[in-house]
Design a protein around this motif. Structure first.
Motif, PDB file in Angstrom:
ATOM      1  N   SER A 151      53.079 -26.995-108.007  1.00 54.70           N
ATOM      2  CA  SER A 151      53.889 -27.367-106.838  1.00 54.70           C
ATOM      3  C   SER A 151      53.658 -28.822-106.462  1.00 54.70           C
ATOM      4  CB  SER A 151      53.545 -26.454-105.659  1.00 54.70           C
ATOM      5  OG  SER A 151      54.266 -26.819-104.507  1.00 54.70           O
ATOM      6  N   ASN A 152      52.390 -29.249-106.469  1.00 54.72           N
ATOM      7  CA  ASN A 152      52.072 -30.647-106.163  1.00 54.72           C
ATOM      8  C   ASN A 152      52.707 -31.587-107.185  1.00 54.72           C
ATOM      9  OD1 ASN A 152      50.572 -29.896-103.922  1.00 54.72           O
ATOM     10  ND2 ASN A 152      48.614 -29.960-105.001  1.00 54.72           N
ATOM     11  N   ALA A 153      52.669 -31.179-108.441  1.00 57.33           N
ATOM     12  CA  ALA A 153      53.265 -32.010-109.492  1.00 57.33           C
ATOM     13  C   ALA A 153      54.778 -32.115-109.303  1.00 57.33           C
ATOM     14  CB  ALA A 153      52.949 -31.425-110.870  1.00 57.33           C
ATOM     15  N   LYS A 154      55.398 -31.022-108.874  1.00 60.53           N
ATOM     16  CA  LYS A 154      56.841 -31.048-108.640  1.00 60.53           C
ATOM     17  C   LYS A 154      57.185 -31.973-107.489  1.00 60.53           C
ATOM     18  CE  LYS A 154      60.903 -28.081-108.344  1.00 60.53           C
ATOM     19  NZ  LYS A 154      61.422 -26.701-108.386  1.00 60.53           N
ATOM     20  N   LEU A 155      56.368 -31.933-106.430  1.00 60.55           N
ATOM     21  CA  LEU A 155      56.581 -32.830-105.297  1.00 60.55           C
ATOM     22  C   LEU A 155      56.472 -34.287-105.729  1.00 60.55           C
ATOM     23  CD1 LEU A 155      56.897 -33.630-102.345  1.00 60.55           C
ATOM     24  CD2 LEU A 155      54.477 -33.067-101.986  1.00 60.55           C
ATOM     25  N   LYS A 156      55.451 -34.611-106.520  1.00 61.14           N
ATOM     26  CA  LYS A 156      55.267 -35.987-106.971  1.00 61.14           C
ATOM     27  C   LYS A 156      56.420 -36.442-107.858  1.00 61.14           C
ATOM     28  CE  LYS A 156      51.208 -37.485-108.170  1.00 61.14           C
ATOM     29  NZ  LYS A 156      49.870 -37.641-108.825  1.00 61.14           N
ATOM     30  N   GLY A 157      57.072 -35.471-108.524  1.00 63.76           N
ATOM     31  CA  GLY A 157      58.156 -35.827-109.427  1.00 63.76           C
ATOM     32  C   GLY A 157      59.508 -35.944-108.756  1.00 63.76           C
ATOM     33  N   LEU A 158      59.596 -35.643-107.453  1.00 58.92           N
ATOM     34  CA  LEU A 158      60.871 -35.753-106.759  1.00 58.92           C
ATOM     35  C   LEU A 158      61.350 -37.198-106.721  1.00 58.92           C
ATOM     36  CD1 LEU A 158      60.362 -33.440-103.614  1.00 58.92           C
ATOM     37  CD2 LEU A 158      61.585 -32.900-105.728  1.00 58.92           C
ATOM     38  N   THR A 159      62.634 -37.388-106.928  1.00 61.36           N
ATOM     39  CA  THR A 159      63.199 -38.725-106.766  1.00 61.36           C
ATOM     40  C   THR A 159      63.287 -39.046-105.276  1.00 61.36           C
ATOM     41  OG1 THR A 159      65.478 -37.934-106.626  1.00 61.36           O
ATOM     42  CG2 THR A 159      64.593 -38.377-108.831  1.00 61.36           C
ATOM     43  N   ALA A 160      63.535 -40.294-104.966  1.00 60.14           N
ATOM     44  CA  ALA A 160      63.647 -40.691-103.560  1.00 60.14           C
ATOM     45  C   ALA A 160      64.753 -39.906-102.873  1.00 60.14           C
ATOM     46  CB  ALA A 160      63.908 -42.190-103.461  1.00 60.14           C
ATOM     47  N   ARG A 161      65.875 -39.696-103.583  1.00 58.35           N
ATOM     48  CA  ARG A 161      66.998 -38.960-102.999  1.00 58.35           C
ATOM     49  C   ARG A 161      66.639 -37.489-102.789  1.00 58.35           C
ATOM     50  NH1 ARG A 161      70.251 -38.201 -99.227  1.00 58.35           N
ATOM     51  NH2 ARG A 161      72.068 -36.939 -99.732  1.00 58.35           N
ATOM     52  N   GLN A 162      65.963 -36.891-103.755  1.00 60.84           N
ATOM     53  CA  GLN A 162      65.559 -35.493-103.626  1.00 60.84           C
ATOM     54  C   GLN A 162      64.579 -35.306-102.466  1.00 60.84           C
ATOM     55  OE1 GLN A 162      64.084 -34.983-107.638  1.00 60.84           O
ATOM     56  NE2 GLN A 162      65.846 -33.722-108.222  1.00 60.84           N
ATOM     57  N   TYR A 163      63.667 -36.239-102.331  1.00 63.33           N
ATOM     58  CA  TYR A 163      62.702 -36.166-101.234  1.00 63.33           C
ATOM     59  C   TYR A 163      63.421 -36.267 -99.888  1.00 63.33           C
ATOM     60  CZ  TYR A 163      58.521 -37.176 -98.475  1.00 63.33           C
ATOM     61  OH  TYR A 163      57.522 -37.133 -97.531  1.00 63.33           O
ATOM     62  N   GLU A 164      64.372 -37.162 -99.808  1.00 61.32           N
ATOM     63  CA  GLU A 164      65.160 -37.316 -98.582  1.00 61.32           C
ATOM     64  C   GLU A 164      65.956 -36.042 -98.291  1.00 61.32           C
ATOM     65  OE1 GLU A 164      68.705 -40.214 -96.754  1.00 61.32           O
ATOM     66  OE2 GLU A 164      67.852 -40.585 -98.749  1.00 61.32           O
ATOM     67  N   GLN A 165      66.530 -35.438 -99.325  1.00 65.08           N
ATOM     68  CA  GLN A 165      67.286 -34.204 -99.157  1.00 65.08           C
ATOM     69  C   GLN A 165      66.399 -33.073 -98.652  1.00 65.08           C
ATOM     70  OE1 GLN A 165      68.833 -33.873-103.135  1.00 65.08           O
ATOM     71  NE2 GLN A 165      70.837 -34.734-102.584  1.00 65.08           N
ATOM     72  N   ALA A 166      65.179 -33.010 -99.166  1.00 65.86           N
ATOM     73  CA  ALA A 166      64.249 -31.970 -98.729  1.00 65.86           C
ATOM     74  C   ALA A 166      63.914 -32.127 -97.249  1.00 65.86           C
ATOM     75  CB  ALA A 166      62.979 -32.016 -99.566  1.00 65.86           C
TER      76      ALA A 166
END
Length: 251
Positions: A151-166
């Motif tokens: 889960s932590n690895a998936k979070l680190k792999g989020l793009t800036a847009r994906q992180y913003e969407q979350a």
């Protein structure tokens, strides 16, 4: 080697007033006092003060520190080893942020091109560290190290847009949950839409979804005071309502 209160205060870089307060609350009492009633601290008190200041640096309250170091199973060696691990994590995080700032400066000077993902790398790592500190023990006990690490690895792999969407989805989820709780029907269309949003939000962080894990997480929201307080701030009874709504959603 013994120290007067002023000598120990100077040695530790704190005020004599602080030491007097520690004495007053029973956190650090001088080993003995001379006939003139001056406080005298020995090696035992010096070592205890070091432990106290370590815990304070890590953000623990004086009440929490007193409970920990006076516990029957308190182990000073293990405590130091734990301190070292936390400090190394903080050192790594600080190094990551320094690198991030240096790259940003170089980017602004036109010396290199910085991707959007790189711009947020340090902040996402800080989020992971904060989550580990606050909820890591319970989450790892419930789901296992492999799942949490993925889960932590998936979070680190989020793009800036994906992180913003979350983040946007999280805000939207809280609004829906508040309105659904006010309606008071876990099986309502709005409540079930809230559950769907919660599942979608988990998709940004969970390596793999399952209904069983989703229901287990909802129950932990109710059982763990920290999670429950978060949902209570959104709407009174929010944690219980979300759990009940998810039982219907996942059935």
């Amino acid at each position: 080697m013994t120290y007067s209160i002023n000598e120990l205060a100077a040695l530790a870089g704190i005020s004599a007033r602080t030491l007097r307060y520690y004495d007053q609350i029973g956190l650090l009492t001088p080993g003995r006092q001379q006939d003139n009633a001056y406080r005298v601290y020995g090696q035992k008190e010096v070592d205890r003060l070091q432990q106290i200041l370590f815990y304070r640096e890590l953000g623990f309250s004086l009440t929490e520190v007193k409970q920990m170091i006076e516990a029957d199973d308190y182990d000073s060696l293990k405590a130091l080893q734990d301190h070292l691990l936390v400090l190394k994590e903080k050192q790594a995080q600080t190094g990551l942020l320094i690198t991030n700032v240096e790259k940003t400066i170089a980017s602004l000077k036109g010396e290199l091109t910085m991707s959007d993902e790189e711009k947020f790398e340090g902040f996402k790592q800080q989020l992971i560290n904060d989550n580990e500190k606050q909820y890591g023990k319970e989450i790892r006990e419930k789901y296992g190290d492999d799942v949490v690490d993925q889960s932590n690895a998936k979070l680190k792999g989020l793009t800036a847009r994906q992180y913003e969407q979350a983040q946007e989805l999280s805000n939207q989820l809280n609004v829906y949950l508040k309105k659904a709780v006010e309606q008071g029907q876990p099986d309502s269309e709005l409540a079930q839409k809230t559950c769907a949003l919660h599942k979608e939000w988990l998709g940004y962080y969970w390596p793999q979804y399952s209904k069983e894990a989703h229901l287990g997480l909802a129950q932990m929201y109710v059982d763990d005071p920290r999670f429950k307080a978060y949902y209570e701030a959104i709407a009174p009874g929010g944690a219980e309502f979300l759990r009940d709504a998810l039982k219907i959603y996942c059935s």
